[in-house]
Design a protein around this motif. Structure first.
Motif, mmCIF file in Angstrom:
data_model
loop_
_atom_site.group_PDB
_atom_site.id
_atom_site.type_symbol
_atom_site.label_atom_id
_atom_site.label_comp_id
_atom_site.label_asym_id
_atom_site.label_seq_id
_atom_site.Cartn_x
_atom_site.Cartn_y
_atom_site.Cartn_z
ATOM 1 N N ALA A 133 0.795 -1.224 0.000
ATOM 2 C CA ALA A 133 0.000 0.000 0.000
ATOM 3 C C ALA A 133 0.830 1.277 0.000
ATOM 4 C CB ALA A 133 -0.948 0.000 1.188
ATOM 5 N N ASP A 134 1.881 1.315 0.767
ATOM 6 C CA ASP A 134 2.560 2.599 0.962
ATOM 7 C C ASP A 134 3.947 2.610 0.342
ATOM 8 O OD1 ASP A 134 0.457 3.789 2.492
ATOM 9 O OD2 ASP A 134 0.962 2.283 4.002
ATOM 10 N N LEU A 135 3.979 2.581 -0.978
ATOM 11 C CA LEU A 135 5.254 2.590 -1.667
ATOM 12 C C LEU A 135 5.539 3.973 -2.210
ATOM 13 C CD1 LEU A 135 5.152 -0.606 -3.852
ATOM 14 C CD2 LEU A 135 6.393 -0.187 -1.754
ATOM 15 N N PRO A 136 6.826 4.314 -2.321
ATOM 16 C CA PRO A 136 7.111 5.568 -3.010
ATOM 17 C C PRO A 136 6.601 5.481 -4.446
ATOM 18 C CG PRO A 136 9.130 4.289 -2.650
ATOM 19 C CD PRO A 136 8.031 3.586 -1.918
ATOM 20 N N GLN A 137 6.205 6.618 -4.997
ATOM 21 C CA GLN A 137 5.680 6.637 -6.366
ATOM 22 C C GLN A 137 6.358 7.716 -7.170
ATOM 23 O OE1 GLN A 137 1.476 7.115 -6.904
ATOM 24 N NE2 GLN A 137 1.038 5.685 -5.253
ATOM 25 N N HIS A 138 6.411 7.471 -8.457
ATOM 26 C CA HIS A 138 6.977 8.441 -9.379
ATOM 27 C C HIS A 138 5.837 8.707 -10.352
ATOM 28 C CE1 HIS A 138 10.325 9.340 -12.484
ATOM 29 N NE2 HIS A 138 9.203 9.414 -13.143
ATOM 30 N N ARG A 139 5.060 9.807 -10.108
ATOM 31 C CA ARG A 139 3.851 10.030 -10.900
ATOM 32 C C ARG A 139 4.152 10.541 -12.296
ATOM 33 N NH1 ARG A 139 0.867 13.972 -9.320
ATOM 34 N NH2 ARG A 139 1.753 14.157 -7.247
ATOM 35 N N VAL A 147 -4.971 5.423 -8.148
ATOM 36 C CA VAL A 147 -5.057 5.015 -6.748
ATOM 37 C C VAL A 147 -5.553 3.572 -6.713
ATOM 38 C CG1 VAL A 147 -6.159 5.439 -4.526
ATOM 39 C CG2 VAL A 147 -5.526 7.373 -5.983
ATOM 40 N N GLN A 148 -4.695 2.693 -6.252
ATOM 41 C CA GLN A 148 -5.069 1.280 -6.246
ATOM 42 C C GLN A 148 -5.989 0.989 -5.060
ATOM 43 O OE1 GLN A 148 -1.716 -1.374 -6.383
ATOM 44 N NE2 GLN A 148 -3.046 -3.176 -6.547
ATOM 45 N N GLY A 175 -9.761 3.810 4.982
ATOM 46 C CA GLY A 175 -9.026 4.908 5.619
ATOM 47 C C GLY A 175 -7.699 5.170 4.920
ATOM 48 N N ASP A 176 -7.006 4.087 4.511
ATOM 49 C CA ASP A 176 -5.716 4.232 3.818
ATOM 50 C C ASP A 176 -5.897 4.870 2.451
ATOM 51 O OD1 ASP A 176 -4.657 2.962 5.996
ATOM 52 O OD2 ASP A 176 -4.352 1.024 5.005
ATOM 53 N N ILE A 177 -6.990 4.461 1.777
ATOM 54 C CA ILE A 177 -7.243 5.007 0.436
ATOM 55 C C ILE A 177 -7.543 6.500 0.526
ATOM 56 C CG2 ILE A 177 -8.748 4.912 -1.593
ATOM 57 C CD1 ILE A 177 -9.226 1.908 -0.904
ATOM 58 N N VAL A 178 -8.430 6.875 1.454
ATOM 59 C CA VAL A 178 -8.822 8.283 1.563
ATOM 60 C C VAL A 178 -7.626 9.137 2.008
ATOM 61 C CG1 VAL A 178 -10.349 9.919 2.747
ATOM 62 C CG2 VAL A 178 -11.264 7.745 1.918
ATOM 63 N N ALA A 179 -6.791 8.580 2.886
ATOM 64 C CA ALA A 179 -5.590 9.318 3.308
ATOM 65 C C ALA A 179 -4.677 9.570 2.100
ATOM 66 C CB ALA A 179 -4.844 8.534 4.394
#
Ligand code: 5AD
Ligand code: SF4
Length: 440
Positions: A133-139, A147-148, A175-179
């Motif tokens: 869930a909480d990986l660094p991303q390069h958009r 958003v997965q 909660g994780d998605i909305v955050a």
């Protein structure tokens, strides 16, 4: 600094995984190379849904192998669905490959690639099962973010390799998605696309801990300040329930666009595909969606040449396409995938017949898409600006709420919402000029 280059195949889920692979590699101290030739590590994020990506990968790995003969320090890494499907076999098939890992093991890339790309552990296959869930991303697109919401798939469509490579469905907690969405909005993102193999079954596996459904998630994302547009992909027609339709109708940010894969118009073939809906039920769902959501754009996926598909079955597919009048459609020739039930079915359709059907289908799809886009000429569309046009840098490019690409004149910044007067159309794009900025 050592540098990586990443090539992506396949679907949006894979594009998003690639953003995470890039983020991971960058957090390990690697920089992005502008070309494969300048890279110390070449990574392929692969797909195996049909034969074509397999063939393409083979050609790419041939090139990479040739470069490795000149430069033995070059690291070749293969991730994604093809890697997962082939597991350890990949090292026999392609001895030039150093590192292979499945879609679930992106958070553990450091185990194989090493910090700064030093200390590569060769020849071991990496697979992990838990939610990353909480990986660094390069958009890749400034004002837009993927958003997965879930990974894996609990359906068992008889043609599809995805459940075998991506596993059972696991929903991410609301909660994780909305955050994450709130953070993205704070970073300037205005449009999100919620991603899952079957977004409409999202949340079921969270019970009894959390009782929720996808409509509630749409409402929660709609409430995030700064998010102007919400899309999602893909919903399975069998799971499109009323609360989701109501949320789409009531939430301002949720766009009037649904990608609703039909696969076939023949109830007999749909049954053999194990889609669990009939032609009639699908068409009734479309009517209900259109009644609830004015000006709804519909896209779809269609497969031709599934085992046992007769000319009559195929005609039914054409009929449904004519009846629904899709704004866009991805059309595929059925491709047997090793290990799926359909691959073992008798009456595989001859290649020539599949190609002939595809051609006929594409003709109908394109004619209807062109007609539907032509209907927009003279109207005004709200467009989210993405940047310069791909074909003419004097023009700007963006997307309407209905997800049509528009090339237009005028001046605006990427990330701005503008009103565009539509002056022309093709089967895939609109053309126009900016009328005004949309008041914030
Ligand atoms: N052959 C052809 N098309 C396929 N798809 C999935 N599996 C196959 C296959 N074996 C198509 C479906 C799906 C899209 C992502 O790819 O239409 O919706
Ligand atoms: Fe996406 Fe399926 Fe291809 Fe994997 S195999 S990249 S899930 S389309």
């Amino acid at each position: 600094m050592r540098r990586y280059h990443l090539t992506t195949f396949g679907c949006q889920m894979n594009s998003h995984d690639s953003e995470r692979i890039k983020g991971m590699l960058e957090s390990l101290g690697l920089g992005e190379a502008t070309s494969k030739e300048e890279a110390d590590i070449v990574v392929f994020n692969t797909c195996t849904i049909r034969e074509k990506p397999d063939t393409k990968l083979s050609a790419y790995l041939g090139d990479a192998g040739a470069r490795k003969r000149e430069n033995p320090d070059l690291v070749i890494a293969v991730g994604g669905c093809y890697a997962e499907a082939q597991q350890e076999r990949i090292f026999d098939l392609y001895p030039q490959v150093d590192v292979a890992f499945g879609p679930g093991s992106i958070p553990h890339l450091a185990d194989w690639v090493g910090v700064g790309g030093v200390g590569v552990e060769r020849g071991r296959f990496g697979t992990h099962e838990h939610f990353a869930a909480d990986l660094p991303q390069h958009r890749e697109r400034g004002a837009h973010a993927w958003v997965q919401v879930s990974m894996g798939c609990n359906s068992s469509c008889s043609y599809c390799i995805v459940p075998a490579v991506r596993g059972r469905e696991q929903s991410r907690r609301p909660g994780d998605i909305v955050a994450e969405v709130t953070q993205l909005a704070a970073d300037g993102v205005r449009e999100i696309t919620l991603l899952g193999q079957n977004v409409n079954s999202w949340g079921r596996d969270l019970a009894p801990d959390i009782r929720t459904e996808f409509g509630e998630l749409l409402r929660a994302c709609d409430a995030v300040e700064g998010i102007e547009r919400i899309r999602f992909t893909s919903p399975h027609p069998k799971d499109f329930r009323d609360p989701v339709i109501a949320a789409m109708a009531e939430c301002d940010a949720v766009c009037e666009h649904i990608h609703l894969p039909v696969q076939s118009g023949s109830s007999r073939i749909l049954k053999a595909m194990r889609r669990t809906y009939t032609r009639e039920r699908y068409v009734a769902l479309v009517a209900k969606l259109r009644a609830a959501i004015p000006d709804l754009a519909l896209g779809t996926d269609v497969i031709v040449g599934f085992p046992g598909e007769t000319e009559e079955d195929f005609r039914e597919t054409l009929e449904v396409v004519e009846e629904v009048r899709y704004d866009s459609a991805f059309t595929f020739i059925y491709s047997p995938r090793r290990g799926t039930d359909a691959a073992a079915m008798a009456d595989q359709v001859p290649e020539a017949v599949k190609h002939e059907r595809l051609e006929r289908l594409v003709e109908v799809v394109q004619r209807i898409a062109a007609e539907k886009n032509a209907e927009r000429v003279g109207g005004v569309e709200e467009v989210l600006v993405e940047g310069p046009s791909r074909t003419d840098i004097a023009l700007l490019r963006g997307r309407t709420r209905r997800n049509t690409t528009v090339n237009f004149t005028g001046s605006a910044q990427a990330g701005e919402l503008v009103h565009v007067v539509v002056e022309g159309a093709t089967s895939t794009t609109l053309r126009g000029r900016i009328a005004a900025a949309v008041a914030a």
